[in-house]
Design a protein around this motif. Sequence first.
Motif, short mmCIF file in Angstrom:
data_model
loop_
_atom_site.label_atom_id
_atom_site.label_comp_id
_atom_site.label_asym_id
_atom_site.label_seq_id
_atom_site.Cartn_x
_atom_site.Cartn_y
_atom_site.Cartn_z
N ALA A 135 -9.40 10.95 -6.63
CA ALA A 135 -8.19 10.59 -5.89
C ALA A 135 -6.96 10.87 -6.75
CB ALA A 135 -8.24 9.11 -5.50
N GLU A 136 -5.86 11.18 -6.07
CA GLU A 136 -4.57 11.42 -6.72
C GLU A 136 -4.61 12.59 -7.72
OE1 GLU A 136 -2.81 7.46 -7.80
OE2 GLU A 136 -1.90 7.90 -5.85
N GLU B 158 -7.59 0.10 -6.01
CA GLU B 158 -8.05 1.16 -5.10
C GLU B 158 -9.08 0.55 -4.16
OE1 GLU B 158 -9.93 5.67 -5.60
OE2 GLU B 158 -10.62 4.11 -6.94
N CYS C 282 0.87 -1.19 0.00
CA CYS C 282 0.00 0.00 0.00
C CYS C 282 0.90 1.23 0.00
CB CYS C 282 -0.89 -0.03 1.23
SG CYS C 282 -1.87 1.49 1.42
N ARG D 261 -12.60 6.58 2.38
CA ARG D 261 -11.16 6.51 2.60
C ARG D 261 -10.65 5.47 1.61
NH1 ARG D 261 -9.80 4.16 7.49
NH2 ARG D 261 -7.64 4.81 7.24
N THR D 262 -9.52 5.78 0.96
CA THR D 262 -9.03 4.89 -0.09
C THR D 262 -7.60 4.46 0.23
OG1 THR D 262 -8.12 6.70 -1.39
CG2 THR D 262 -10.39 6.10 -1.84
N LYS E 249 -0.27 4.47 -0.44
CA LYS E 249 -0.94 5.72 -0.09
C LYS E 249 -2.33 5.43 0.49
CE LYS E 249 -1.81 10.09 -2.48
NZ LYS E 249 -1.92 10.60 -3.85
N ILE E 250 -2.68 6.20 1.53
CA ILE E 250 -4.07 6.21 2.02
C ILE E 250 -4.56 7.65 1.88
CG2 ILE E 250 -5.53 5.97 4.07
CD1 ILE E 250 -3.75 3.66 4.95
N GLU E 251 -5.74 7.81 1.30
CA GLU E 251 -6.24 9.16 1.03
C GLU E 251 -7.74 9.21 1.33
OE1 GLU E 251 -5.49 10.35 -3.04
OE2 GLU E 251 -6.57 12.24 -2.84
N GLU E 252 -8.18 10.26 2.03
CA GLU E 252 -9.62 10.43 2.24
C GLU E 252 -10.14 11.38 1.17
OE1 GLU E 252 -11.01 10.77 6.21
OE2 GLU E 252 -12.98 11.51 5.60
N ILE E 253 -11.27 10.99 0.54
CA ILE E 253 -11.88 11.85 -0.48
C ILE E 253 -13.26 12.23 0.06
CG2 ILE E 253 -12.44 12.09 -2.94
CD1 ILE E 253 -10.70 9.47 -3.27
#
Lengths: 136, 136
Positions: free
Chosen positions: A110-111, A55, A31, A43-44, A33-37
Amino acid sequence: MKLSHIEHIGIAVTNLEDAINFYEKVFGLTCYKIEEIADQKVRTAFFMVGQTKFELLQSTDPEGPIGKFIKKKGPGIHHIAFSVEKIEEQLMHAADMGITLIDCKPRKGAEGLDIAFLHPKTTYGVLIELCENKKM
Amino acid sequence: MKLSHIEHIGIAVTNLEDAINFYEKVFGLTCYKIEEIADQKVRTAFFMVGQTKFELLQSTDPEGPIGKFIKKKGPGIHHIAFSVEKIEEQLMHAADMGITLIDCKPRKGAEGLDIAFLHPKTTYGVLIELCENKKM
């Protein structure tokens, strides 16, 4: 429309940390990256498999799109995202071909990608996302 | 386990010709092969998107796996296949990690690949196939 590759596959999960652990332990993925959208109420977590991202999506709200999906169908494969250029033109082409657009114009996903979804009722049951990386 | 790339994504469809036409017209993809796999009770059609195949699957028998899937969930994304080496060792690893194997040993799938499925009840709802091309 010209698709260069599958940008990512979205997987709906009920617990992001458990699912990250599963893909790391069983399949040797990392993993990165962890990202909240907030906009999509998720949360991804991201992994690379060849040229395609995996994803994982955990809902932050039972009434968000992933929350509703899991309530209806359970966890599992949620959508496929194709990498395209000139996303606005591709959306116009899709609409011309009779596809119902969930997003009539691209929004930020995301990203930092520009993204837009096509309605699965008009794509043989497959939730398809178009993505463009305009920073490239 | 080391995954080189996503070998294919399997999509359950009710009418192969309609779905081929859809992916060709809307996304500019080219169907390069249609193959019947009697063992799995399906007719399949293949497209390349980058390094990953899109595999459309139409059931030839309502009691086959795709026929049952469509009856329960409707048409849509059915499974994801990872490309691996030494598939027998990967199945042993998966079993050691608590995954239930649908196929305890590989069998022949489309395009002459050695394939085996992992049970989605033990993979967070995702039907995962492992594939090895032993001819390469």
